[in-house]
Every structure is written in C-alpha cells, then in structure tokens.
Design a protein around this motif. Sequence first.
Motif, PDB file in Angstrom:
ATOM      1  N   ALA A 149      29.795 -86.554 -12.042  1.00 26.35           N
ATOM      2  CA  ALA A 149      31.179 -86.251 -12.428  1.00 26.35           C
ATOM      3  C   ALA A 149      31.214 -85.157 -13.484  1.00 26.35           C
ATOM      4  N   MET A 198      30.611 -81.877 -11.830  1.00 30.74           N
ATOM      5  CA  MET A 198      31.832 -81.415 -11.161  1.00 30.74           C
ATOM      6  C   MET A 198      32.803 -80.834 -12.189  1.00 30.74           C
ATOM      7  N   ILE A 245      38.852 -81.000  -1.510  1.00 33.49           N
ATOM      8  CA  ILE A 245      38.471 -82.138  -2.351  1.00 33.49           C
ATOM      9  C   ILE A 245      39.015 -83.449  -1.794  1.00 33.49           C
ATOM     10  N   LEU A 260      36.244 -85.040  -0.069  1.00 34.26           N
ATOM     11  CA  LEU A 260      35.346 -85.679  -1.030  1.00 34.26           C
ATOM     12  C   LEU A 260      35.902 -87.021  -1.473  1.00 34.26           C
ATOM     13  N   ILE A 261      37.195 -87.085  -1.713  1.00 36.67           N
ATOM     14  CA  ILE A 261      37.814 -88.339  -2.153  1.00 36.67           C
ATOM     15  C   ILE A 261      37.673 -89.414  -1.080  1.00 36.67           C
ATOM     16  N   GLN A 275      36.977 -88.229 -11.405  1.00 34.18           N
ATOM     17  CA  GLN A 275      36.905 -86.794 -11.671  1.00 34.18           C
ATOM     18  C   GLN A 275      37.415 -85.992 -10.487  1.00 34.18           C
ATOM     19  N   ALA A 276      37.148 -86.456  -9.277  1.00 38.81           N
ATOM     20  CA  ALA A 276      37.635 -85.759  -8.086  1.00 38.81           C
ATOM     21  C   ALA A 276      39.162 -85.790  -8.031  1.00 38.81           C
ATOM     22  N   THR A 281      40.411 -83.417 -10.714  1.00 41.39           N
ATOM     23  CA  THR A 281      40.209 -82.035 -10.267  1.00 41.39           C
ATOM     24  C   THR A 281      41.217 -81.672  -9.179  1.00 41.39           C
TER      25      THR A 281
END
Length: 167
Positions: A60, A63, A91, A94-95, A144-145, A148
Amino acid sequence: MRLVDRLNHGVGRVTMYLVFAMMGLLLYASFSRSVLNSPLLWGVEMSQFMLTAYYLLGGAYAMQVGAHVRMDLFYSQWSPRAQALVDALTILFLIVFLVTLLLGGISSTHYSLQYGQRNYSAWAPPLAPIKLIMCLGIVLMLLQAVATFLKDLARALGRAIDEEDAA
C-alpha cells in the motif's frame, strides 16, 4: 483518504526496516551453519515469512508513493486529466481483485485458526500469524486503492485533492 494515507505511510515506513531484520536473521543462520556447525531449522523459513510480511504490508505504501511498475506506452503523452481517468478506471480492476483476494484470505485464515494449521516442514510453525498479516496487508492495499481511486476521480473531474496534506 488522508487517514488511509497516513496509516499506510506509517505502516510502510516501519515495514521497510524488516529488510534489516531479515538480513540479520539470514546472516546469523549462515554463521550458525558454517561456523558453529549447527544449522537453524527455522532460519530460512522465518525469513520467508518476514519477506512475505514485507511485501504485503509495504504494498500500500508503494502504491501511495508511486513505486509500482507502470506500463507506459501511450500514458505519458496523455493530459493529466486523461491519465487520471484511465487510472481511475483501471484501479477498479485492482479493487475487484483485492476484494476477491481478501475473501480467499479470510477463508484461509479462518481455516488456519480453526484447525491449527501448521506448515509442512521440520520446524512446522503455525500458519495463522502470517495469514493474519496477509489479510491485514490486503485490507491496507484495498483501502489505499480506494483512496487512490477517489483522488484519480477527483483529478479526472478537475478537482485535484492536495496530496501533500495526506502524507
């Protein structure tokens, strides 16, 4: 978002020092095997657990500071708003991946705690602690994703969030 950034910044900065602990452990294991003629059963395996904690808890933070590798074929030629839009869209994948990974991690951790799962080695350490660290690292990366994603979305909409305050 600022709370997530501060949390991951702190965890990442502390996690960086695991490399030195791991190096010390491996040096001691090498010394013990070579000089003392008494190899450690647990040395290499413990260093593998430490490395796992290092990259899971540090992901994290990586990132957050932009240390992950990015494929840049066209990206650098786009405007900052177009970059933010593409980042916000990608993203999301990614989540979804992190949520799936977390569900599997929780299931695996539950199994490990319920049945006292141990590693198949001479040392045979319990696996629950490293699986708990795995889930914690995935949760931090997921948070964090999302943070972001929100920052990228704000940039894409022309309302950039000041990231200096977050760090």
